[in-house]
Structure formats: C-alpha cells, structure tokens
Write a protein that holds these residues in place. Structure first.
Motif, mmCIF file in Angstrom:
data_model
loop_
_atom_site.group_PDB
_atom_site.id
_atom_site.type_symbol
_atom_site.label_atom_id
_atom_site.label_comp_id
_atom_site.label_asym_id
_atom_site.label_seq_id
_atom_site.Cartn_x
_atom_site.Cartn_y
_atom_site.Cartn_z
ATOM 1 N N PHE A 74 0.850 -1.188 0.000
ATOM 2 C CA PHE A 74 0.000 0.000 0.000
ATOM 3 C C PHE A 74 0.887 1.239 0.000
ATOM 4 O O PHE A 74 1.862 1.318 0.752
ATOM 5 N N VAL A 75 0.545 2.208 -0.854
ATOM 6 C CA VAL A 75 1.268 3.479 -0.889
ATOM 7 C C VAL A 75 0.236 4.586 -0.742
ATOM 8 O O VAL A 75 -0.634 4.750 -1.602
ATOM 9 N N GLY A 76 0.299 5.315 0.360
ATOM 10 C CA GLY A 76 -0.688 6.354 0.633
ATOM 11 C C GLY A 76 -0.096 7.739 0.663
ATOM 12 O O GLY A 76 1.116 7.915 0.716
ATOM 13 N N PHE A 128 -3.986 7.281 -3.277
ATOM 14 C CA PHE A 128 -3.285 6.086 -2.822
ATOM 15 C C PHE A 128 -3.271 5.046 -3.938
ATOM 16 O O PHE A 128 -4.018 5.135 -4.909
ATOM 17 N N GLY A 129 -2.388 4.074 -3.774
ATOM 18 C CA GLY A 129 -2.271 3.025 -4.778
ATOM 19 C C GLY A 129 -1.619 1.788 -4.200
ATOM 20 O O GLY A 129 -1.335 1.720 -2.996
ATOM 21 N N PHE A 130 -1.397 0.828 -5.082
ATOM 22 C CA PHE A 130 -0.803 -0.442 -4.678
ATOM 23 C C PHE A 130 0.294 -0.820 -5.661
ATOM 24 O O PHE A 130 0.154 -0.629 -6.862
ATOM 25 N N VAL A 131 1.374 -1.358 -5.115
ATOM 26 C CA VAL A 131 2.498 -1.843 -5.911
ATOM 27 C C VAL A 131 2.680 -3.305 -5.555
ATOM 28 O O VAL A 131 2.723 -3.656 -4.372
ATOM 29 N N GLU A 132 2.795 -4.153 -6.566
ATOM 30 C CA GLU A 132 3.000 -5.578 -6.314
ATOM 31 C C GLU A 132 4.420 -5.953 -6.731
ATOM 32 O O GLU A 132 4.832 -5.679 -7.849
ATOM 33 N N ALA A 134 12.666 1.602 3.141
ATOM 34 C CA ALA A 134 13.333 2.776 2.588
ATOM 35 C C ALA A 134 12.364 3.907 2.256
ATOM 36 O O ALA A 134 12.702 5.084 2.417
ATOM 37 N N LEU A 135 11.152 3.578 1.795
ATOM 38 C CA LEU A 135 10.253 4.614 1.277
ATOM 39 C C LEU A 135 9.219 5.120 2.281
ATOM 40 O O LEU A 135 8.688 6.216 2.102
ATOM 41 N N ALA A 193 7.272 15.096 -3.716
ATOM 42 C CA ALA A 193 6.485 16.256 -4.165
ATOM 43 C C ALA A 193 5.822 16.961 -2.983
ATOM 44 O O ALA A 193 4.663 17.378 -3.054
ATOM 45 N N GLY A 194 6.543 17.063 -1.866
ATOM 46 C CA GLY A 194 6.048 17.788 -0.708
ATOM 47 C C GLY A 194 5.100 17.028 0.200
ATOM 48 O O GLY A 194 4.556 17.588 1.139
ATOM 49 N N ARG A 195 4.895 15.741 -0.055
ATOM 50 C CA ARG A 195 4.003 14.943 0.791
ATOM 51 C C ARG A 195 4.770 13.752 1.352
ATOM 52 O O ARG A 195 5.570 13.140 0.670
ATOM 53 N N THR A 196 4.472 13.410 2.600
ATOM 54 C CA THR A 196 5.127 12.291 3.264
ATOM 55 C C THR A 196 4.368 11.013 2.938
ATOM 56 O O THR A 196 3.185 10.887 3.249
ATOM 57 N N LEU A 197 5.057 10.069 2.296
ATOM 58 C CA LEU A 197 4.418 8.819 1.888
ATOM 59 C C LEU A 197 4.190 7.880 3.070
ATOM 60 O O LEU A 197 4.996 7.805 3.983
ATOM 61 N N THR A 198 3.091 7.141 2.997
ATOM 62 C CA THR A 198 2.822 6.043 3.910
ATOM 63 C C THR A 198 2.964 4.770 3.073
ATOM 64 O O THR A 198 2.223 4.581 2.107
ATOM 65 N N VAL A 199 3.933 3.938 3.417
ATOM 66 C CA VAL A 199 4.191 2.722 2.643
ATOM 67 C C VAL A 199 4.223 1.555 3.618
ATOM 68 O O VAL A 199 4.996 1.542 4.567
ATOM 69 N N ASN A 200 3.336 0.564 3.389
ATOM 70 C CA ASN A 200 3.341 -0.630 4.223
ATOM 71 C C ASN A 200 2.713 -1.799 3.471
ATOM 72 O O ASN A 200 2.182 -1.621 2.382
#
Length: 91
Positions: free
Chosen positions: A4-6, A44-48, A61-62, A68-75
């Motif tokens: 998940f990438v938010g 938000f999106g999804f990476v497989e 790492a991410l 682009a000025g926003r803090t990513l949520t990756v889990n």
C-alpha cells in the motif's frame, strides 16, 4: 507481496510510482486508485513485487519519505475486507 502506498500527490502517475519502487527490485504491477465518477486519483495506490525481501527493503526505505512535498505512507497491504450488504428498509 502487495504494498500500500498512501498520501500520493493527485498528479502521480503509475509510471512515477513504478520508477520510485524499481531501484529496490522487480515491480510486477502498479495501480493508482481513482474515483469512479471523476476519474481523479484518490491519493493512494498499490504496488505488487514478487520478491518479498525486495518488497520489505522498499517499504523500509520509502515509508516516511517526502515526494512532491508529501510524506508517503508505505506498508504491506492488508487483504480487503468484504463489503457489507446494504441495509434493507424495515417496512
């Protein structure tokens, strides 16, 4: 592994997301979720990624990085919960 990438910028493309994750390993699919009515990104999106070790290193790492000025949520993505049936009227 599904990731998940938010908190994505609404102008982020699937290619942008792919390029963000490719340094950590093979990216199988990328999906950015969009609003059904407007077609605009929902942020938000999804990476497989097929290799779980590469996926975990990408998450480590991410998560919390600025893009682009926003803090990513990756889990790691949780399985989607089944939707509830709409309530029936009482009368």
């Amino acid at each position: 592994m599904n990731i998940f990438v938010g908190n994505l910028v609404f102008t982020t493309t699937e290619q942008d997301l792919r390029e963000l994750f490719e340094p950590y390993g093979t990216v199988e699919t990328v999906r950015i979720m969009t609003d059904r009515e407007t077609g605009r990104s929902r942020g938000f999106g999804f990476v497989e990624m097929p290799d779980s070790r590469a996926a975990h290193s990408a998450i480590d790492a991410l998560n919390g990085t600025q893009v682009a000025g926003r803090t990513l949520t990756v889990n790691e993505a949780r399985p989607q919960e089944p939707r509830r049936e709409p309530r029936q009227p009482r009368w």
